[in-house]
Design a protein around this motif. Structure first.
Motif, PDB file in Angstrom:
ATOM      1  N   THR A  53      33.901  31.624  46.861  1.00  0.00           N
ATOM      2  CA  THR A  53      33.619  32.238  48.154  1.00  0.00           C
ATOM      3  C   THR A  53      33.161  33.683  47.973  1.00  0.00           C
ATOM      4  O   THR A  53      32.174  34.130  48.560  1.00  0.00           O
ATOM      5  CB  THR A  53      34.887  32.198  49.030  1.00  0.00           C
ATOM      6  OG1 THR A  53      35.318  30.853  49.155  1.00  0.00           O
ATOM      7  CG2 THR A  53      34.605  32.789  50.399  1.00  0.00           C
ATOM      8  N   GLY A  54      33.876  34.421  47.137  1.00  0.00           N
ATOM      9  CA  GLY A  54      33.545  35.837  46.948  1.00  0.00           C
ATOM     10  C   GLY A  54      32.183  36.036  46.326  1.00  0.00           C
ATOM     11  O   GLY A  54      31.421  36.927  46.749  1.00  0.00           O
ATOM     12  N   PHE A  55      31.840  35.216  45.332  1.00  0.00           N
ATOM     13  CA  PHE A  55      30.530  35.397  44.689  1.00  0.00           C
ATOM     14  C   PHE A  55      29.397  34.972  45.615  1.00  0.00           C
ATOM     15  O   PHE A  55      28.315  35.560  45.591  1.00  0.00           O
ATOM     16  CB  PHE A  55      30.482  34.607  43.387  1.00  0.00           C
ATOM     17  CG  PHE A  55      31.282  35.235  42.274  1.00  0.00           C
ATOM     18  CD1 PHE A  55      31.092  36.573  41.941  1.00  0.00           C
ATOM     19  CD2 PHE A  55      32.232  34.504  41.579  1.00  0.00           C
ATOM     20  CE1 PHE A  55      31.825  37.152  40.919  1.00  0.00           C
ATOM     21  CE2 PHE A  55      32.964  35.083  40.564  1.00  0.00           C
ATOM     22  CZ  PHE A  55      32.771  36.413  40.227  1.00  0.00           C
ATOM     23  N   LEU A  56      29.643  33.933  46.431  1.00  0.00           N
ATOM     24  CA  LEU A  56      28.628  33.567  47.428  1.00  0.00           C
ATOM     25  C   LEU A  56      28.404  34.716  48.397  1.00  0.00           C
ATOM     26  O   LEU A  56      27.259  35.061  48.731  1.00  0.00           O
ATOM     27  CB  LEU A  56      29.060  32.309  48.171  1.00  0.00           C
ATOM     28  CG  LEU A  56      29.025  30.994  47.374  1.00  0.00           C
ATOM     29  CD1 LEU A  56      29.707  29.881  48.163  1.00  0.00           C
ATOM     30  CD2 LEU A  56      27.578  30.600  47.043  1.00  0.00           C
ATOM     31  N   ALA A  57      29.501  35.309  48.868  1.00  0.00           N
ATOM     32  CA  ALA A  57      29.386  36.438  49.796  1.00  0.00           C
ATOM     33  C   ALA A  57      28.702  37.631  49.134  1.00  0.00           C
ATOM     34  O   ALA A  57      27.941  38.371  49.766  1.00  0.00           O
ATOM     35  CB  ALA A  57      30.776  36.829  50.292  1.00  0.00           C
ATOM     36  N   LEU A  58      28.963  37.805  47.839  1.00  0.00           N
ATOM     37  CA  LEU A  58      28.400  38.952  47.126  1.00  0.00           C
ATOM     38  C   LEU A  58      26.881  38.872  47.050  1.00  0.00           C
ATOM     39  O   LEU A  58      26.188  39.895  47.119  1.00  0.00           O
ATOM     40  CB  LEU A  58      28.993  39.002  45.713  1.00  0.00           C
ATOM     41  CG  LEU A  58      28.591  40.187  44.841  1.00  0.00           C
ATOM     42  CD1 LEU A  58      29.121  41.486  45.419  1.00  0.00           C
ATOM     43  CD2 LEU A  58      29.130  39.988  43.434  1.00  0.00           C
ATOM     44  N   GLU A  91      40.775  39.799  45.164  1.00  0.00           N
ATOM     45  CA  GLU A  91      39.495  40.134  44.533  1.00  0.00           C
ATOM     46  C   GLU A  91      38.337  39.762  45.445  1.00  0.00           C
ATOM     47  O   GLU A  91      37.360  40.518  45.588  1.00  0.00           O
ATOM     48  CB  GLU A  91      39.401  39.386  43.204  1.00  0.00           C
ATOM     49  CG  GLU A  91      38.189  39.720  42.374  1.00  0.00           C
ATOM     50  CD  GLU A  91      38.161  38.934  41.073  1.00  0.00           C
ATOM     51  OE1 GLU A  91      37.059  38.690  40.563  1.00  0.00           O
ATOM     52  OE2 GLU A  91      39.242  38.561  40.581  1.00  0.00           O
ATOM     53  N   THR A  92      38.423  38.601  46.078  1.00  0.00           N
ATOM     54  CA  THR A  92      37.359  38.152  46.976  1.00  0.00           C
ATOM     55  C   THR A  92      37.256  39.061  48.186  1.00  0.00           C
ATOM     56  O   THR A  92      36.151  39.395  48.644  1.00  0.00           O
ATOM     57  CB  THR A  92      37.629  36.702  47.397  1.00  0.00           C
ATOM     58  OG1 THR A  92      37.667  35.886  46.230  1.00  0.00           O
ATOM     59  CG2 THR A  92      36.558  36.195  48.332  1.00  0.00           C
ATOM     60  N   LEU A  93      38.368  39.460  48.727  1.00  0.00           N
ATOM     61  CA  LEU A  93      38.336  40.373  49.869  1.00  0.00           C
ATOM     62  C   LEU A  93      37.597  41.666  49.518  1.00  0.00           C
ATOM     63  O   LEU A  93      36.893  42.243  50.348  1.00  0.00           O
ATOM     64  CB  LEU A  93      39.766  40.689  50.319  1.00  0.00           C
ATOM     65  CG  LEU A  93      40.460  39.577  51.132  1.00  0.00           C
ATOM     66  CD1 LEU A  93      41.948  39.846  51.248  1.00  0.00           C
ATOM     67  CD2 LEU A  93      39.828  39.461  52.514  1.00  0.00           C
TER      68      LEU A  93
END
Length: 1675
Positions: A1625-1630, A1666-1668
């Protein structure tokens, strides 16, 4: 914003460019709200209990702060303000985040936000009065970070809490102190006001903690002021002067020194003393001068109160520097106490593991530097007397200070050099290692500053050389943590390093060291220093050569202490003989010789320029372990000979020899080098032309030699030998004179034996002289030797060896003397034999010399000549010395000379030699070399009588040993016999055809030994027979190179003799007998048989039986009648076998059973089957006898098959009434038939019968194995089995399944399928067959092995197994299906045209009621892909239909049948027609998708791997419908890369690699190929980041689906996958593009992540945090 995700995506396409001010304001407001929400979630998560989660949360906050620094500070400020009750550890973390953000973005902050942060930090810092260090320090750090830019605001806030009359908070003062260091130019202008406010507070400060912080502040303020004053040219106010602070600093000093320094609190005292150092520089000069008388004693007094004194020493150094800078006179008054205190500190033992002590010593030495510059005379007057003390610490510490001031106060110490040098006398005598290291370091410092050029400097150099000469083993080894440091910094190592550095880096030392260092080359006590000395001298010499190339390097100028060129050449050459000692002194010495060539002799330059590099190159090619000393010494001697030849000056050569003799005693402690020097002397004397000089030196050598040393005797003898090569007459004459000298006047009578010398010493002198004669003979010119060898050499040897006492000749008892005689006789005899006339030379003393060797060989040979003690000196069964070997070698060489020995003398010699060696036990080392010497002697004696009679004589001597009851004696005797026969055969020369009359006798002696208990004896016996038969052929007239096919067969038989099995041995003996029978002359048969009959009584039963075998074979081969025994009935045979255990009885019984069965096989089989189970060994033997004849064996096996298959294999019975399942108990008739079948098949002769019935036997036994798995023995047999197992009598298990497996193995072996048996053994297949759990796998492995190694036998076997389809026994159907299924994995079935019938049979079993059978059917159908891939297309529809049916198997959605179907489909997909696959592709993809998240690892792995194969199969032709399945599976595949089960992760790697091409994105395909290769480590975070980057770039529309799938896995039951989901999720958002961000339902995402922050697994919470931190991009 959450509502803008999917709903607004289509609308954006039509109105993307329409933006109003209101929309922008709304977006900004939403963004601010979103960022605030992010910060709120993360700040709430700060309270997590796991440290790693806390750390990651803080990291996420810092990451957000990097992007939104102002928002981060506001959020932190608001959170702290709203959560007033938040515990201080969490407040600390938030403050640290604020510090990080401020430090990174200080230039971007506006004044208002900075002001708010300053107020917050100030409030947090002073919220509670008590000290909470972490929290308040974090707040203070925020203020210090802000103070680097907003100093005015920070100072305003801090000073508001730093009011006159009120004691400030601890951290207010601490913050001011830290600010003054971090922003010197900003704080120093405030310093006067701060100090004026602070001074009244000092008196009010009562708690020690407050006083400590005030001291710290005063220290920092002073340091800041000094830094400011040092950089006035850059300061904002250059008018600031030291006077501005003087008054306030002095007031503070007064309180600190007079009040606080007296505190009992150690921490406060240290804080005070640390502050006093920098403060002293700001005190007014007059005040400092006034305070020094009190200040210095006060500071010095702290040394006694504190263990860690580095702070005291540092402050003292600053005070001394301040005092020195104002020219204080008080230092003179305080100097004594200062020196005493500082000296005590420097004498504290330094531990390498204690940085504080090391730092303290550096500060103390700094103090000494200040004092050395101020008062050098008084300092030296204090220090130098300390060197006279014997205390180790005092002396080491003092030397350390002396070295330091020599380096740091060189100008002040220059005029004191003689004084310092003279004070070093006593330290030079100290033997303590630490003192020595310190002295060497002082001398090194002296060398750099010109001390060693002064008178007394030479003593320092000599001291260094002495330490270089220390032996490495003499270095003290201390245990403990610093032992390695001591070893690396040892006295010798540091001295060697110092000498070389001084020689090479200090230019002014060249004239000091040259030529003074030469004085240390020759003296023995400096031997250990030779390598560093040579290296230094080479460097100095090379520098001098560069300065003056043609001048002599050494100018003696009357300097008698320098060694002469002869002394240097001798010394350097001698030590080069041990080149690796002393760190490689051989190479160093040779290099020094090379550069001194002109000084040694002017003519040597050109020759040495070539020779010495070759010697050095030779050394470089070896190590100490691999270098041959003998070869190296020979090279050095050749170098010496070349040197002497080049010089060719008799005077120079004589002078060199004189020097060599002079140095000889110096090497008494190094025997190897002394030995070499003797050789050098011999070489030099050989080159001398003056006979008088040669005689004189030889006489001196004989008179001064240390005869007690063996190496010296050897060296002296080598010297005489080398010299004799040029001066034979002079050498012999000098030896003759010495023999006649007083040394040997011992024969006057027995009463004056010990008058002149001890008996032992005289024996050693004799040993040396005998050796000298031997070496002289060996080296003497061959043309001169024969005339002198008997009269001058052997005569004097004998004279030295024998002594007459009262006219009676007494043989010596001295072992060394006997060894020397044997060695010298060897050398002299060799020399005679190698001369041109040696073969005709008549050595008249030969019998006498041989007689002298005899007592040495075997003392019992001549007992009358020797006392009883000598007989016991060397037992015949052991080897204590090399004496016998030496004596036999001497006899060997003597035997080759004329005249020949007489018959009795030769017999005595052989007898003695055999008794001296044959009985020696095999353990001692050196037996082989002694035996080799014995072989050479016997061969030499045989050579003189190369006739059958001569051979017979030798064998007669060996005969008792050949028949010895001791094995090692037989081995040696047969080995010697074989060698003698080979020698006889090799040198056989027949001039006329004559009979080999003793052939039969010799064959009768050797042939039974082919069955000896010792394998080596058997081998040698065959070799003897081989040689004898060829000798017979030679006597029959055949040429020497003729090869007889029959006799050559003996060589092939030798290999079988290594086997210990008597049956094999006797079979080999039978073959040997056959060969003998074919080549034995008729007239020799009787003598051979007579000899063999005697052999029947041989104590070795093997040899006795071998004799019987050979006799029988010979009789049969040569037409004699073999008596046959009458067969008896089976019952009588069995009873007979019980009574008697003789081998002949057993053979007779076997033969009888064979005859009976040939006529009545059914009755014999029935009778034997009636024997009680388990069969005893005799019954088993009788069963094997039935396999002798193939026809009979076939009938017997057929009957046994009927018995085994004709009855039910087991009966079911319940052991207990309430047991849930009945027990299966084996029936006896099939069990007995199985055991009998094993015995028959085990017999080697049953091979043809087994081959004839092979298919029926294999199928029946395989089915027998399958239906006996888990079957028990009847109770009565169970008891017998346990009893035999406990007694250790059972050779084979009677357990039904094991017996069937054993029988199957026996059939395979006898059928020629050894490879199958071995493969099964290696793979553990046999063991698997015996167990219920592994039986199926065991059958599979058996089928695989059969397909590979027994392909041609498969058709008939398959036909037998097809019939089992309708078997009532489920296990038989399972086993046969498993076997047939595995056959399809081999191409053999296709080659044999069996594929169609196999497929039909398996497809017919698809509806079997047993799930195991159905599963095995699917496995077999899938095996077609491996065995016959080219046939898959033709049968594609059938195979796919079967697999789809397996996926939909009705038993259970997670049944093993479905799993087998998935595995099978994965194997078939690449091979079926694309059209056939397209019709089922979607169905399969949909059907397997639920298995991706199955709880069973096998299903996850198989389904994911099949998904990869589906992608692979449709690459380049992927329909949209399947592409939808691919997209749906992408996120699960990425997440399951972190599956806790490695097989699943590996399947995901494969599937993703296969999916790559179908995504039509080259970058993604390349990434999958690069990172997801099998066996390669995967950095998951890096890989996922790169993958998401390309997904968002090329497939932005997938964002919503990928995120929703990822959110689904937030609830996964596997922790690793729950942790991977937020990462995805975090890398997609990044990496999402700005225009696609509305697709993300931020509200849902934040809620899910917020929930994930409460996950029980810390690793999951870490990834959520980390994702946040990455979601800041949506702000």
């Amino acid at each position: 914003m959450p509502g803008c995700g999917c709903r607004g995506s289509s609308g954006l396409k039509t109105a993307v460019h329409v933006h109003t001010g209101r929309e922008e304001a709304t977006a900004t407001a939403m963004s601010e709200s979103y960022v605030k929400r992010l910060f709120t979630i993360l700040l709430d998560a700060v309270t997590d209990k796991d440290p790693q989660v806390q750390e990651q949360v803080c990291g996420a906050l810092c990451a957000l702060g990097e992007s939104q620094p102002e928002e981060a500070l506001r959020a932190c400020e608001e959170h702290l303000r709203l959560h007033d009750k938040l515990a201080h550890p969490y407040r600390t973390m938030i403050l640290r985040v604020m510090e990080t953000v401020v430090s990174s973005h200080l230039g971007e902050l506006d004044k208002g936000l900075a002001r708010a942060s300053i107020l917050l930090a100030s409030s947090e810092m002073t919220k509670v009065k008590e000290l909470v260090c972490d929290w308040q320090q974090a707040a203070s750090n925020v203020l210090v970070a802000l103070g680097k830019r907003f100093i005015s605001s920070v100072m305003e806030e801090i000073l508001s809490k730093f009011q006159p009359g009120v004691l400030p908070h601890h951290f207010v003062v601490q913050t001011l102190a830290n600010l003054s260091v971090s922003n010197v130019f900003g704080v120093v202008p405030f310093l006067t006001s701060i100090l004026s406010t602070m001074l009244p507070m000092l008196s009010a400060a009562k708690p020690d903690s407050m006083r400590v912080v005030f001291c710290c502040a005063l220290q920092r303020f002073s340091e800041s002021a000094l830094e400011y004053l040092a950089d006035l040219d850059q300061a904002p106010d250059p008018t600031v002067r030291k006077d501005a602070f003087a008054a306030d600093i002095f007031s503070a000093y007064d309180i600190l020194f007079h009040h606080w320094l007296q505190s009992r609190e150690a921490k406060l005292r240290l804080a005070v003393v640390e502050a006093l150092g920098p403060m002293s520089h700001l005190l007014p000069s007059e005040k400092l001068e006034e305070q020094l008388p009190k200040l210095l004693p006060g500071v010095l007094g702290l040394y006694k109160k504190h263990a860690e004194t580095v702070h005291v020493s540092r402050s003292l150094g600053q005070i001394l520097e301040a005092a020195a800078s104002v020219g204080s006179r008080t230092l003179d008054v305080q100097l004594d106490s200062l020196l005493a205190a500082l000296h005590a500190q420097i004498c504290v033992p330094v531990e390498s593991s204690s940085p504080l002590v090391m730092s303290n010593q550096k500060e103390v030495l700094r103090c000494f530097t200040v004092l050395a510059c101020c008062s050098p005379d008084r300092l030296l007057a204090f220090l130098l007397p300390k060197l006279d003390t014997s205390n180790e610490r005092t002396r080491v510490g003092t030397l350390q200070v002396v070295r330091h001031i020599i380096n740091s106060a060189a100008a002040q110490m220059e005029v004191k050099q003689p004084f310092i040098l003279s004070s070093m006398k006593l330290p030079l005598l100290d033997t303590n290692s630490k003192v020595k290291r310190a002295v060497v370091q002082v001398i090194s410092a002296m060398a750099h500053h010109g001390y060693l050029e002064q008178p007394g400097g030479e003593a320092m150099i000599e001291y260094i050389v002495q330490q270089c000469a220390l032996p490495p083993e003499a270095e003290p080894q201390k245990l403990g943590a610093n032992s390695e440091a001591l070893a690396a910094d040892s006295v010798r190592a540091i001295s060697v390093s110092t000498l070389y550095l001084v020689s090479t880096t200090v230019d002014r030392m060249g004239d000091v060291l040259w030529p003074y260092l030469f004085e240390f080359l020759v003296p023995v006590r400096f031997t250990g220093a030779l390598t560093p000395l040579c290296r230094s001298l080479v460097h100095l010499a090379q520098k001098r050569q560069e300065a003056g190339a043609h001048a002599l390097l050494i100018q003696y100028n009357g300097n008698v202490t320098l060694p002469s060129p002869y002394a240097m050449a001798t010394r350097l050459l001698a030590v080069s003989s041990s080149p690796y000692l002393g760190d490689g002194r051989g190479a160093a010495s040779l290099r020094l010789l090379s550069v001194l060539h002109r000084d040694i002799h002017p003519m040597l330059g050109q020759r040495w320029a070539t020779a010495i590099p070759l010697l050095l190159e030779h050394l470089d090619g070896y190590t100490e372990e691999t270098l041959s000393r003998k070869e190296w010494e020979e090279k050095l001697l050749m170098f010496l000979r070349d040197t002497l030849a080049v010089v060719s000056d008799n005077t120079w050569i004589c002078q060199l020899s004189l020097e060599m003799c002079k140095q000889l005693p110096s090497y008494n402690g190094t025997p190897l080098e002394k030995n070499f020097l003797y050789k050098c002397i011999g070489t030099t004397l050989g080159a001398a032309s003056s006979k008088e000089v040669v005689r004189k030196h030889l006489q001196e050598l004989l008179e001064t030699a240390r005869y007690q040393e063996e190496s010296e005797r050897e060296g002296l003898a080598c010297c005489f030998g080398i010299c004799a090569s040029s001066h034979l007459d002079d050498t012999l004459a000098q030896l003759e004179d010495f023999v006649k000298s007083d040394v040997f006047r011992k024969s006057a009578g027995i009463f004056n034996i010990f008058k002149d010398r001890s008996e032992n010493e005289v024996e050693k002198v004799k040993s040396a002289l005998i050796l000298c004669y031997g070496h002289v003979a060996a080296r003497a010119p061959r043309e001169l030797l024969l005339a002198r060898v008997e009269s001058d050499i052997f005569r004097n040897m004998s004279q030295c060896f024998s002594t007459k006492v009262l006219g009676i000749k007494v043989e010596t008892k001295d072992l060394g003397l006997r060894l020397c005689l044997a060695q010298s006789v060897c050398m002299a005899s060799q020399a005679v034999r190698s001369s041109s006339h040696g073969s005709s030379f008549q050595l008249l003393r030969k019998p006498e010399l041989v007689a002298q060797m005899m007592p040495v060989l075997w003392p019992r040979a001549i007992p009358r000549l020797l006392p009883q003690e000598f007989i016991k000196a060397e037992p015949s069964d052991s080897l204590r010395t090399p004496m016998r070997k030496k004596a036999m070698l001497a006899c060997t060489y003597l035997a080759s000379l004329e005249p020949a020995l007489e018959g009795q003398a030769q017999a005595d010699l052989i007898h003695s030699c055999l008794h001296s060696i044959m009985a020696v036990l095999p353990e001692p080392e050196g037996v082989d070399s002694h035996q080799e010497a014995l072989k050479d002697l016997l061969t030499s004696l045989l050579q003189r009588n190369m006739t059958p009679q001569g051979l017979q004589v030798m064998v007669e001597h060996l005969s008792p040993w050949i028949k010895s009851p001791r094995g090692h004696e037989r081995v040696r005797a047969l080995g010697l016999s074989a060698c003698l026969l080979q020698h006889f055969l090799k040198h056989l020369h027949i001039s006329a055809l004559v009979p080999f009359h003793n052939l039969g006798l010799l064959l009768g002696l050797f042939s039974p030994r082919c069955a000896d208990l010792w394998p080596a004896t058997r081998q040698e016996a065959v070799s003897c027979v081989y040689s004898l038969l060829y000798l017979q052929l030679g006597y029959e007239g055949f040429s020497r190179d003729y090869q007889d096919d029959v006799v050559e067969q003996l060589l092939t038989l030798k290999d079988g003799l290594g086997h210990p099995d008597p049956a094999i041995l006797f079979h080999t003996c039978h073959s040997v007998a056959q060969i003998i029978g074919k080549r034995l002359p008729p007239d020799q048969l009787i003598s051979l048989l007579l000899t063999l009959f005697e052999g029947l009584g041989d104590p070795d039963q093997n040899c006795s039986r071998a004799a019987a075998v050979i006799v029988n074979c010979l009789l049969k081969e040569r037409g004699h009648v073999l008596l046959e025994k009458v067969p008896e009935i089976v019952s009588v045979l069995c009873s007979k076998l019980q009574e008697t255990h003789g081998e002949h009885v057993l053979q007779a019984a076997q033969h009888s059973v064979y005859v009976l069965a040939a006529r009545h096989h059914a009755a014999v089989v029935s009778s034997l089957l009636g024997s009680p189970l388990p069969f005893d060994s005799h019954t088993c033997t009788l069963w094997r006898a039935l396999a002798v004849e193939p026809g009979l064996a076939t009938q017997v096996l057929g009957l046994l098959l009927e018995k085994m298959s004709g009855d039910v294999p087991f009966k079911e019975s319940r052991a207990f009434l309430l047991s849930s399942a009945p027990d299966r108990v084996a029936t006896l008739p099939p069990l007995a038939a199985t055991c009998a079948l094993y015995e028959v098949a085990s017999a080697p002769a049953s091979g043809p019968a087994v081959l004839e019935l092979y298919p029926q036997l294999f199928a029946a036994l395989l089915l027998r194995v399958s239906c006996t798995v888990g079957v028990q023995l009847p109770r009565n047999l169970q008891a017998k089995e346990r009893k035999s197992a406990s007694s250790g009598l059972a050779s084979r298990s009677l357990e039904p399944c094991s017996s069937a497996v054993d029988a199957l193995q026996a059939v395979l072996l006898r059928g020629g399928n050894d490879d199958v048996v071995q493969r099964m053994e290696l793979e553990g297949g046999w063991q698997l067959l015996r167990t219920s759990a592994g039986h199926e796998e065991g059958v599979t492995r058996l089928a695989s092995a059969m397909a590979k190694f027994a392909g041609p036998r498969l058709p008939l076997m398959m036909k037998a197994l097809f019939a089992t389809q309708s078997s009532v026994y489920e296990m038989q159907r399972v086993s046969s299906t498993a076997f047939l299924a595995e056959l399809l994995s081999s191409n053999t079935v296709n080659d044999l045209m069996l594929l169609e019938s196999l497929l039909d049979n398996l497809l017919a079993r698809q509806k079997d009621t047993c799930a195991r059978v159905r599963r095995l059917v699917l496995r077999g159908l899938a095996n077609v892909a491996s065995g016959s891939p080219d046939k898959v297309r033709a049968h594609g529809p059938q195979l796919l239909t079967a697999m789809i049916g397996g996926l939909d198997d009705g038993d259970d959605p997670h049944s093993l049948v479905a799993l087998e179907a998935m595995v099978g489909l994965a194997r078939l997909l690449d091979l079926v027609e694309a059209w056939d696959l397209r019709s089922v592709l979607l169905h399969v993809a949909i059907r397997i998708r639920p298995f991706f998240d199955s709880e069973k690892v096998e299903f996850r792995s198989a389904s994911i791997r099949l998904f990869g194969h589906l992608n692979k199969a449709c690459q380049g032709d992927c329909e949209d419908v399947f592409l939808e399945q691919l997209v749906g599976g992408l996120a699960p595949l990425l997440l399951h890369l972190q599956d806790p089960q490695p097989p699943v992760a590996a399947a995901c790697r494969f599937a993703l690699r296969m999916c790559g091409p179908n995504l039509e994105c080259e970058e993604l395909a390349a990434i999958f190929q690069k990172h997801l290769q099998e066996g390669r480590g995967l950095h998951f975070g890096e890989f996922l980041n790169t993958t998401c980057k390309h997904l968002m770039h090329h497939f932005p529309d997938l964002l919503g689906r990928l995120l929703s799938t990822s959110l689904f896995y937030f609830k996964s039951s596997w922790e690793d996958i729950r942790a991977a989901a937020p990462m995805l999720t975090g890398f997609l958002a990044l990496h999402v593009e700005a225009e696609r961000r509305p697709q993300v339902d931020l509200e849902q995402l934040l809620a899910a992540l917020q929930l994930l922050l409460k996950d029980p697994a810390p690793a999951v919470r870490v990834k959520a945090a980390e994702t946040l931190g990455r979601l800041v991009k949506f702000a």
